[in-house]
Design a protein around this motif. Structure first.
Motif, PDB file in Angstrom:
ATOM      1  N   THR A 151     -31.329  47.684  -4.513  1.00 27.51           N
ATOM      2  CA  THR A 151     -30.248  46.761  -4.138  1.00 27.51           C
ATOM      3  C   THR A 151     -30.520  45.947  -2.871  1.00 27.51           C
ATOM      4  OG1 THR A 151     -27.833  46.583  -4.043  1.00 27.51           O
ATOM      5  CG2 THR A 151     -28.808  48.314  -2.709  1.00 27.51           C
ATOM      6  N   GLY A 153     -22.503  35.356  -2.310  1.00 27.20           N
ATOM      7  CA  GLY A 153     -23.880  35.537  -2.782  1.00 27.20           C
ATOM      8  C   GLY A 153     -23.806  35.926  -4.250  1.00 27.20           C
ATOM      9  N   ASP A 154     -24.790  36.690  -4.721  1.00 28.12           N
ATOM     10  CA  ASP A 154     -24.794  37.054  -6.138  1.00 28.12           C
ATOM     11  C   ASP A 154     -23.586  37.921  -6.505  1.00 28.12           C
ATOM     12  OD1 ASP A 154     -27.168  35.679  -6.824  1.00 28.12           O
ATOM     13  OD2 ASP A 154     -28.359  37.274  -5.928  1.00 28.12           O
ATOM     14  N   ASN A 173     -16.351  49.427  -7.639  1.00 26.24           N
ATOM     15  CA  ASN A 173     -16.624  49.355  -9.085  1.00 26.24           C
ATOM     16  C   ASN A 173     -17.242  50.664  -9.577  1.00 26.24           C
ATOM     17  OD1 ASN A 173     -18.993  48.722  -7.623  1.00 26.24           O
ATOM     18  ND2 ASN A 173     -19.871  47.631  -9.355  1.00 26.24           N
ATOM     19  N   ASN A 231     -26.130  41.958 -10.205  1.00 25.91           N
ATOM     20  CA  ASN A 231     -25.254  41.648  -9.079  1.00 25.91           C
ATOM     21  C   ASN A 231     -24.161  40.665  -9.505  1.00 25.91           C
ATOM     22  OD1 ASN A 231     -27.695  42.753  -8.230  1.00 25.91           O
ATOM     23  ND2 ASN A 231     -27.619  41.804  -6.226  1.00 25.91           N
ATOM     24  N   ILE A 233     -16.218  43.109   8.192  1.00 31.24           N
ATOM     25  CA  ILE A 233     -15.680  41.895   7.549  1.00 31.24           C
ATOM     26  C   ILE A 233     -14.144  41.949   7.562  1.00 31.24           C
ATOM     27  CG2 ILE A 233     -15.636  40.505   5.434  1.00 31.24           C
ATOM     28  CD1 ILE A 233     -18.389  40.653   6.888  1.00 31.24           C
ATOM     29  N   THR A 247     -14.481  33.346   1.335  1.00 32.32           N
ATOM     30  CA  THR A 247     -14.971  33.113   2.703  1.00 32.32           C
ATOM     31  C   THR A 247     -16.493  33.218   2.682  1.00 32.32           C
ATOM     32  OG1 THR A 247     -15.018  35.411   3.497  1.00 32.32           O
ATOM     33  CG2 THR A 247     -12.900  34.267   3.614  1.00 32.32           C
ATOM     34  N   GLY A 296     -19.617  45.761  -1.862  1.00 29.77           N
ATOM     35  CA  GLY A 296     -20.943  45.783  -1.229  1.00 29.77           C
ATOM     36  C   GLY A 296     -21.432  47.220  -1.103  1.00 29.77           C
TER      37      GLY A 296
END
Ligand code: NAI
Length: 461
Positions: free
Chosen positions: A189, A254-255, A375, A223, A312, A274, A331
């Motif tokens: 990853t 991102g992905d 997930n 991803n 974040i 964002t 993430g």
């Protein structure tokens, strides 16, 4: 060794096997490798430590590695991501596995240690997020009398230090020995790959590494399309909330962010994004999402972090959120959300991996998987088909490290494009896709061979 495993309930193996049988029909890449290499057994003699979410899809990966001749020991790379029936079926097959859904952090590092305990020691690592590599390298540094710092989160720092101390007392010199006999690592990853490049920069990578994440058939599929399916799956299983009409904020485009935004908007949510990178911010805007500052969007219903970065969603953000806002991270590590700063608040556990946390204002947030990747914590991760593409890259990387590892320097490599294209090709038939064959004239005109590779290295997909 009989009983060389720690799983929740070995009697779940029967259920696990049935789900495994279904998964195999959705994992054509792995099944093709079993056919192609099953007799030759190119992994014969390899002893692989696996540290990757112990799911049904991973069970198919593990059995593929074994079919190709490897000895394998396995731990999960996350305390919430194990599927107990998947771990049970692997244990019942006689493959040592140490993984329980909801294990403690202490157990996490202890189980990782156990996955290294081959009688003759391992010679390859298959990592997801870099914990297995980190464990050995930090331990070897400790044995050399160096300070060990920079572990994923501060809470974890104490736990890993204690685990390293325990192993050093039990087997002096063990970490250094392990480090020296590992021939290479393949990393799954973005976050783990980031750590590997940092090690190279510091001149501290002691063996070659293959960056599986940046195979196109991994990061541009798992991803993205993986999160597209599994993000909303996780939120729904956790909360049963109506997604349509809600406002969701996705941090990072991102992905994983792209797949996550698509997941939420596909379910009818109105999505805001964002971003810190102007290219990704522009992509989000042109994909139709409002690109905002987090501080301007705190009245949203759902907040999802996808950045691989830290801090974040901070405490001051969560204090401003509306009552019953849903907060989760997809993430790799939990430090995207400042969960530690919520510890002194009132927590009400709703069910496994779902907590309600009360703010000083009286507003409550619903926190998923304690900020760990939701997930896999709240649902079952990505579907088999997309994991087949990722794991086909993993198996090819392991074969490469085992059979030709000596030809590599202690750097991070990406699999060659012809293998990336092969992984994709192995997955076309299952979705009924037919590939157009270039005529020799057409191939020459665009400067490729009719059998590929079809794109130059710099092509971005
Ligand atoms: P990426 O590098 O493609 O995307 C991350 C994005 O976040 C970048 O565009 C970056 O500019 C942005 N970002 C960084 N700091 C930010 C901030 N403060 N505010 C807003 N945006 C910010 O990485 P990728 O591949 O999307 O992976 C993200 C994370 O997800 C990694 O930790 C990775 O390991 C993990 N991952 C999780 C999966 C899962 O199933 N849960 C699957 C694959 C990856």
């Amino acid at each position: 060794m009989a009983g060389d495993y720690i799983v929740k309930d070995i009697s779940l193996a029967g259920f696990g096997r049935k789900e495994l049988d279904i998964a195999e029909t959705e994992m054509p890449g792995l099944m093709a490798l079993r056919k192609e290499y099953g007799e030759e057994k190119p992994l014969k003699g390899s002893r692989i430590v696996g540290s990757l979410h112990m799911t049904i899809q991973t069970a198919v990966l593990i059995e593929t590695l074994v079919a190709l001749g490897a000895d394998v020991r396995w731990a999960s790379c996350n305390i919430f991501s194990t599927q107990d029936h998947a771990a049970a079926v692997i244990a019942e097959a006689g493959i040592p596995v140490f993984a329980i859904k909801g294990q403690s952090l202490e157990e996490h590092w202890d189980y990782l240690d156990r996955s290294f305990q081959f009688p003759e020691g391992p010679n390859l690592i298959l990592d997801d997020g870099g914990d297995a590599t980190l464990y050995i390298l930090l331990g070897a540094r400790a044995e050399a009398g160096e300070d060990i710092i920079s572990v994923p989160t501060s809470e974890e720092e104490e736990v890993i230090k204690a685990q390293i101390k325990k192993r050093m007392e039990q087997s002096p010199g063990w970490f250094t020995k392990m480090r020296d006999q590992i021939k290479g690592v393949s990393e799954e990853t973005t976050t783990g790959v980031h750590r590997l490049y940092e090690l190279v920069k510091q001149g501290q990578l002691p063996f070659p590494a293959i960056n599986v994440n940046d195979s196109v058939t991994k990061s541009k599929f798992d991803n993205k399309y993986g999160c597209k399916e599994s993000l909303v799956d996780g939120i729904r299983r956790a909360t049963d909330t109506m997604m349509a009409g809600k406002v969701a904020v996705v941090c990072g485009y991102g992905d994983v962010g792209k797949g996550s935004a698509a997941s939420l908007s596909g379910a009818g949510a109105r999505v805001k994004v964002t971003e810190a990178d102007p290219i990704c911010a522009l992509q989000a805007a042109m994909d139709g999402y409002e690109v905002v500052l987090l501080e301007e969007a705190l009245d949203a219903d759902i907040f999802i972090t996808t950045t691989g970065n830290k801090d974040i969603l901070r405490i001051e953000h969560m204090r401003e959120m509306k009552d019953m806002a849903i907060v989760g991270n997809i993430g790799h590590f939990d430090n995207e959300i400042q969960v530690a700063n919520l510890k002194n608040h009132k927590w009400t556990n709703i069910k496994d991996q779902v907590d309600m946390v009360e703010m000083p204002s009286g507003n409550r947030i619903i926190l998923l998987s304690e900020g760990r990747l939701l997930n896999l914590g709240n649902a079952t991760g990505h579907p088999s088909f997309v994991m087949s593409a990722s794991f086909t890259n993993q198996v090819l990387a392991q074969i490469e490290l085992w059979t030709r590892g000596d030809q590599y320097d202690n750097k991070v490599y990406i699999l060659p494009k012809h293998l990336d294209e092969k992984v994709a090709a192995l997955h076309l038939e299952r979705v009924g896709a037919k590939l157009t064959k270039l005529t020799p004239e057409q191939a020459a005109y665009i400067g490729v061979k009719p059998e590929g590779p079809f794109k130059p290295e710099h092509y971005r997909y």
